[in-house]
Design an enzyme around this catalytic site. Structure first.
Site, PDB file in Angstrom:
ATOM      1  N   SER A  34       0.860  -1.176   0.000  1.00 57.76           N
ATOM      2  CA  SER A  34       0.000   0.000   0.000  1.00 57.76           C
ATOM      3  C   SER A  34       0.895   1.224   0.000  1.00 57.76           C
ATOM      4  O   SER A  34       2.092   1.127   0.303  1.00 57.76           O
ATOM      5  CB  SER A  34      -0.877  -0.002   1.262  1.00 57.76           C
ATOM      6  OG  SER A  34      -1.474   1.256   1.498  1.00 57.76           O
ATOM      7  N   TYR A  93      -2.314  -1.389  10.592  1.00 60.45           N
ATOM      8  CA  TYR A  93      -2.206  -1.519   9.136  1.00 60.45           C
ATOM      9  C   TYR A  93      -0.867  -0.992   8.638  1.00 60.45           C
ATOM     10  O   TYR A  93      -0.180  -1.642   7.843  1.00 60.45           O
ATOM     11  CB  TYR A  93      -3.366  -0.771   8.486  1.00 60.45           C
ATOM     12  CG  TYR A  93      -3.526  -0.977   7.004  1.00 60.45           C
ATOM     13  CD1 TYR A  93      -4.306  -2.016   6.509  1.00 60.45           C
ATOM     14  CD2 TYR A  93      -2.914  -0.117   6.088  1.00 60.45           C
ATOM     15  CE1 TYR A  93      -4.470  -2.205   5.149  1.00 60.45           C
ATOM     16  CE2 TYR A  93      -3.071  -0.299   4.721  1.00 60.45           C
ATOM     17  CZ  TYR A  93      -3.852  -1.343   4.257  1.00 60.45           C
ATOM     18  OH  TYR A  93      -4.000  -1.526   2.906  1.00 60.45           O
TER      19      TYR A  93
END
Length: 265
Positions: free
Chosen positions: A147, A160
């Site tokens: 990401s 995350y």
């Protein structure tokens, strides 16, 4: 003088006939798009997700493709089963993920543990399970769906961000160890993708940032992106396909960033 048009370069055709690919989190979003793209290239795809009905529906929708999609219902917190599922894999796409938006002092420790298990420890176990076969044949492709948060942090996403940063390091280590065996390992780093995972963040982001939910997309999620739209799952899948192609055989240990200019700031 007659002018002769020079033919342009041909787009590379990805042929994964005879190859086995494993995609985690395959029931929806990026994982589903990757499974379909690899099956379209002729691969036999093991579609792994805890959503049994979701991967069954995926397999049905892929029936017309050159390759096949085999549904595998699996919870990646079962790490031994995850490692076993990767045996005999030629292409491994570590995609499964989950998200919770909370400030650190309010972040539930059990959720932090689960996020790190699914998004970092499970990829390690899947790579561990896949490498003997890849090394044995002198070819393999590991693609880790990271990401922009593998390169940049954002507030309220401690688990995350930690998992994605760890995945970046794991991917680089796999690249260094695998290079002598014909195995590449790379990350794909999208910004916000049009997936249910992103849609489910809107209410939490609104509360964390103190803005109405309808303003979260433009004022929070896309604030740092030069391209003011969500990226589509199919665009991410094309990046994954490229990393599996012969043209990408020299590309390893790096991050392919699809962030709309976010990290250009």
């Amino acid at each position: 003088m007659t002018s002769h048009a020079v033919p342009g370069p041909h787009a590379p055709t990805l042929d994964l006939g005879g190859r086995t690919a494993l995609v985690t989190g395959a029931a929806g979003g990026i994982g589903r798009a990757c499974a379909l793209r690899l099956a379209a290239a002729g691969a036999k795809v093991r579609a792994v997700d805890r959503d049994a009905r979701g991967v069954e529906e995926l397999a049905e929708s892929a029936a017309h493709l050159p390759g096949t999609v085999e549904p595998h219902a699996l919870d990646l917190t079962d790490l031994d089963a995850a490692e076993l599922a990767a045996h005999g894999t030629d292409v491994l796409v570590n995609n499964a993920g989950l998200q919770l938006v909370r400030p650190l002092q309010a972040f539930p420790p059990d959720v932090f543990h689960t996020v790190l298990t699914v998004m970092l420890e499970a990829p390690f176990r899947l790579i561990r399970g896949a490498l003997p076969h890849m090394y044995g044949q002198g070819w393999g492709r590991i693609v880790n769906i990271s990401s922009v948060h593998g390169l940049r942090a954002s507030p309220y996403k401690g688990a995350y961000v930690a998992a994605k940063h760890g995945l970046e390091g794991l991917s680089k280590t796999a690249a260094l160890e695998g290079a002598a065996h014909g195995v590449t390992s790379n990350c794909v780093n999208p910004g916000y993708v049009r997936t249910p995972l992103v849609a489910r963040q809107l209410a939490d982001q609104a509360q964390a940032h103190g803005v109405p939910e309808e303003r979260v997309l433009t004022e929070v999620l896309l604030q740092d992106s030069a391209v003011k739209r969500l990226i589509e799952p199919e665009e991410v899948a094309e990046a994954v396909a490229y990393l599996c192609s012969p043209q990408a055989s020299f590309m390893t240990g790096t991050s392919l960033v699809l962030d709309g200019g976010w990290t250009a700031h």
